[in-house]
Design a protein around this motif. Sequence first.
Motif, PDB file in Angstrom:
ATOM      1  N   LEU A  71       1.168 -13.860 -11.121  1.00 23.48           N
ATOM      2  CA  LEU A  71       1.696 -12.755 -10.284  1.00 23.48           C
ATOM      3  C   LEU A  71       0.851 -11.535 -10.543  1.00 23.48           C
ATOM      4  O   LEU A  71       0.356 -11.529 -11.703  1.00 23.48           O
ATOM      5  N   ALA A  72       0.811 -10.769  -9.564  1.00 22.66           N
ATOM      6  CA  ALA A  72      -0.173  -9.514  -9.763  1.00 22.66           C
ATOM      7  C   ALA A  72       0.788  -8.440 -10.637  1.00 22.66           C
ATOM      8  O   ALA A  72       1.885  -8.410 -10.700  1.00 22.66           O
ATOM      9  N   TRP A  73      -0.035  -7.617 -11.224  1.00 27.74           N
ATOM     10  CA  TRP A  73       0.432  -6.301 -11.991  1.00 27.74           C
ATOM     11  C   TRP A  73       1.734  -5.798 -11.192  1.00 27.74           C
ATOM     12  O   TRP A  73       2.762  -5.206 -11.767  1.00 27.74           O
ATOM     13  N   TRP A  74       1.364  -5.475  -9.923  1.00 26.66           N
ATOM     14  CA  TRP A  74       2.699  -4.703  -9.104  1.00 26.66           C
ATOM     15  C   TRP A  74       3.698  -5.439  -8.743  1.00 26.66           C
ATOM     16  O   TRP A  74       4.502  -4.760  -8.139  1.00 26.66           O
ATOM     17  N   HIS A  75       3.640  -6.756  -8.964  1.00 27.47           N
ATOM     18  CA  HIS A  75       4.770  -7.660  -8.544  1.00 27.47           C
ATOM     19  C   HIS A  75       5.980  -6.945  -9.212  1.00 27.47           C
ATOM     20  O   HIS A  75       6.060  -6.938 -10.515  1.00 27.47           O
ATOM     21  N   PRO A  76       7.283  -6.979  -8.723  1.00 29.98           N
ATOM     22  CA  PRO A  76       8.614  -6.358  -9.259  1.00 29.98           C
ATOM     23  C   PRO A  76       8.898  -7.345 -10.665  1.00 29.98           C
ATOM     24  O   PRO A  76       9.362  -6.575 -11.460  1.00 29.98           O
ATOM     25  N   LEU A  77       8.565  -8.648 -10.748  1.00 26.60           N
ATOM     26  CA  LEU A  77       8.901  -9.429 -11.936  1.00 26.60           C
ATOM     27  C   LEU A  77       7.912  -8.976 -12.893  1.00 26.60           C
ATOM     28  O   LEU A  77       8.294  -9.297 -13.962  1.00 26.60           O
ATOM     29  N   VAL A  78       6.863  -8.407 -12.597  1.00 29.45           N
ATOM     30  CA  VAL A  78       6.018  -8.223 -13.716  1.00 29.45           C
ATOM     31  C   VAL A  78       6.178  -6.754 -14.066  1.00 29.45           C
ATOM     32  O   VAL A  78       6.202  -6.411 -15.233  1.00 29.45           O
ATOM     33  N   SER A  79       6.329  -6.007 -13.190  1.00 27.16           N
ATOM     34  CA  SER A  79       6.177  -4.190 -13.384  1.00 27.16           C
ATOM     35  C   SER A  79       7.792  -3.742 -13.724  1.00 27.16           C
ATOM     36  O   SER A  79       7.841  -2.969 -14.478  1.00 27.16           O
ATOM     37  N   ASP A 115       9.718  -2.847 -11.442  1.00 29.30           N
ATOM     38  CA  ASP A 115       9.886  -1.653 -10.518  1.00 29.30           C
ATOM     39  C   ASP A 115       9.581  -2.255  -9.234  1.00 29.30           C
ATOM     40  O   ASP A 115       8.324  -2.442  -8.891  1.00 29.30           O
ATOM     41  N   SER A 116      10.311  -2.165  -8.122  1.00 31.27           N
ATOM     42  CA  SER A 116      10.022  -2.648  -6.590  1.00 31.27           C
ATOM     43  C   SER A 116       9.271  -1.588  -6.072  1.00 31.27           C
ATOM     44  O   SER A 116       8.329  -1.771  -4.991  1.00 31.27           O
ATOM     45  N   GLN A 117       8.935  -0.470  -6.653  1.00 27.47           N
ATOM     46  CA  GLN A 117       8.254   0.488  -6.051  1.00 27.47           C
ATOM     47  C   GLN A 117       6.535   0.254  -6.119  1.00 27.47           C
ATOM     48  O   GLN A 117       5.809   0.689  -5.551  1.00 27.47           O
ATOM     49  N   THR A 118       6.232  -0.506  -7.378  1.00 25.21           N
ATOM     50  CA  THR A 118       4.716  -0.765  -7.369  1.00 25.21           C
ATOM     51  C   THR A 118       4.263  -1.571  -6.278  1.00 25.21           C
ATOM     52  O   THR A 118       3.116  -1.335  -6.134  1.00 25.21           O
ATOM     53  N   VAL A 119       5.174  -2.258  -5.248  1.00 21.69           N
ATOM     54  CA  VAL A 119       4.500  -3.031  -4.402  1.00 21.69           C
ATOM     55  C   VAL A 119       4.208  -2.091  -3.260  1.00 21.69           C
ATOM     56  O   VAL A 119       2.909  -2.084  -2.820  1.00 21.69           O
ATOM     57  N   ILE A 120       4.713  -1.079  -3.082  1.00 15.75           N
ATOM     58  CA  ILE A 120       4.433  -0.067  -2.291  1.00 15.75           C
ATOM     59  C   ILE A 120       3.321   0.985  -2.959  1.00 15.75           C
ATOM     60  O   ILE A 120       2.302   1.273  -2.284  1.00 15.75           O
ATOM     61  N   ASP A 121       3.360   1.438  -4.127  1.00 15.55           N
ATOM     62  CA  ASP A 121       2.270   2.115  -4.766  1.00 15.55           C
ATOM     63  C   ASP A 121       0.982   1.374  -4.824  1.00 15.55           C
ATOM     64  O   ASP A 121      -0.215   2.141  -4.634  1.00 15.55           O
ATOM     65  N   ALA A 122       0.853   0.106  -4.988  1.00 11.47           N
ATOM     66  CA  ALA A 122      -0.304  -0.645  -4.952  1.00 11.47           C
ATOM     67  C   ALA A 122      -1.030  -0.886  -3.439  1.00 11.47           C
ATOM     68  O   ALA A 122      -1.956  -1.418  -3.172  1.00 11.47           O
ATOM     69  N   GLY A 123      -0.029  -0.375  -2.620  1.00 10.60           N
ATOM     70  CA  GLY A 123      -0.653  -0.551  -1.299  1.00 10.60           C
ATOM     71  C   GLY A 123      -0.660  -1.929  -0.580  1.00 10.60           C
ATOM     72  O   GLY A 123      -1.046  -2.376   0.427  1.00 10.60           O
ATOM     73  N   ILE A 124       0.591  -2.763  -1.138  1.00 12.28           N
ATOM     74  CA  ILE A 124       0.817  -4.207  -0.741  1.00 12.28           C
ATOM     75  C   ILE A 124       1.657  -4.096   0.539  1.00 12.28           C
ATOM     76  O   ILE A 124       1.609  -4.935   1.412  1.00 12.28           O
ATOM     77  N   SER A 125       2.769  -3.349   0.373  1.00 12.81           N
ATOM     78  CA  SER A 125       3.728  -3.210   1.253  1.00 12.81           C
ATOM     79  C   SER A 125       3.388  -2.784   2.462  1.00 12.81           C
ATOM     80  O   SER A 125       2.552  -1.912   2.762  1.00 12.81           O
ATOM     81  N   VAL A 126       3.931  -3.402   3.595  1.00 18.32           N
ATOM     82  CA  VAL A 126       4.049  -2.754   4.957  1.00 18.32           C
ATOM     83  C   VAL A 126       4.545  -1.179   5.334  1.00 18.32           C
ATOM     84  O   VAL A 126       4.489  -0.732   6.485  1.00 18.32           O
ATOM     85  N   TYR A 127       5.543  -1.058   4.221  1.00 15.12           N
ATOM     86  CA  TYR A 127       6.228   0.139   4.272  1.00 15.12           C
ATOM     87  C   TYR A 127       5.445   1.354   4.958  1.00 15.12           C
ATOM     88  O   TYR A 127       4.168   1.673   4.361  1.00 15.12           O
ATOM     89  N   GLY A 128       5.928   2.139   5.691  1.00 14.43           N
ATOM     90  CA  GLY A 128       5.375   3.292   6.670  1.00 14.43           C
ATOM     91  C   GLY A 128       4.080   2.883   7.476  1.00 14.43           C
ATOM     92  O   GLY A 128       3.514   3.884   7.963  1.00 14.43           O
ATOM     93  N   ASN A 129       3.885   1.720   7.429  1.00 17.22           N
ATOM     94  CA  ASN A 129       2.506   1.231   8.346  1.00 17.22           C
ATOM     95  C   ASN A 129       3.005   0.288   9.592  1.00 17.22           C
ATOM     96  O   ASN A 129       1.965  -0.066  10.304  1.00 17.22           O
ATOM     97  N   VAL A 130       4.303   0.105   9.892  1.00 18.32           N
ATOM     98  CA  VAL A 130       4.662  -0.851  10.820  1.00 18.32           C
ATOM     99  C   VAL A 130       5.820  -0.199  11.869  1.00 18.32           C
ATOM    100  O   VAL A 130       6.313   0.969  11.584  1.00 18.32           O
ATOM    101  N   ILE A 131       5.912  -0.638  13.040  1.00 17.53           N
ATOM    102  CA  ILE A 131       6.746  -0.216  13.968  1.00 17.53           C
ATOM    103  C   ILE A 131       7.876  -1.553  14.336  1.00 17.53           C
ATOM    104  O   ILE A 131       7.162  -2.736  14.528  1.00 17.53           O
ATOM    105  N   PRO A 132       9.024  -1.255  14.672  1.00 17.18           N
ATOM    106  CA  PRO A 132       9.778  -2.444  14.983  1.00 17.18           C
ATOM    107  C   PRO A 132       9.580  -2.893  16.384  1.00 17.18           C
ATOM    108  O   PRO A 132       9.131  -2.206  17.280  1.00 17.18           O
ATOM    109  N   GLU A 133       9.740  -4.658  16.317  1.00 19.58           N
ATOM    110  CA  GLU A 133       9.481  -4.883  17.928  1.00 19.58           C
ATOM    111  C   GLU A 133      10.059  -4.247  19.075  1.00 19.58           C
ATOM    112  O   GLU A 133       9.495  -4.224  20.010  1.00 19.58           O
TER     113      GLU A 133
END
Length: 148
Positions: free
Chosen positions: A100-108, A110-128
């Motif tokens: 697992l990568a350093w930003w994965h919540p099981l490693v870090s 903190d679930s925020q690290t997925v967003i901080d690392a630029g992995i999450s789609v948060y803020g970059n998508v629109i609903p269907e």
Amino acid sequence: MKPFWQRKTLDELGPEEWESLCDGCGRCCVIKLADEETGEAFPTSVVCRLFNLDTCRCIRYAERHRLVSDCVRLDAETVREYDWLPGSCAYRRLAEGRDLAWWHPLVSGDSQTVIDAGISVYGNVIPEPAVHPDEPLDEYVVRWVHEP
């Protein structure tokens, strides 16, 4: 003692362990378009109608396969078949023998690290439902900038 994902194969994981591997990035929930000739999948910036933009989680998770006919079914076998899964996906990483990568919540922790690392789609998508039915989805195809 090593964490469960380093001690067990994907096939050996229990349901809670399996679910905890999901980092909540939301990339599985983006609508993908397939090239009919090559089969290559292209992610869009449009997410499933059941996707919560604030939490990056499904609002009807237990019922998702019944409510959305093409909802992705991930298990130890399909993870190995879905070449469209991003390289950042925990399931894909483990299937390929990577950790697992350093930003994965099981490693870090903190679930925020997925967003901080630029992995999450948060803020970059629109609903269907926000896409007009006559609007072609190919106008929403994206290339993820950060692909570890």
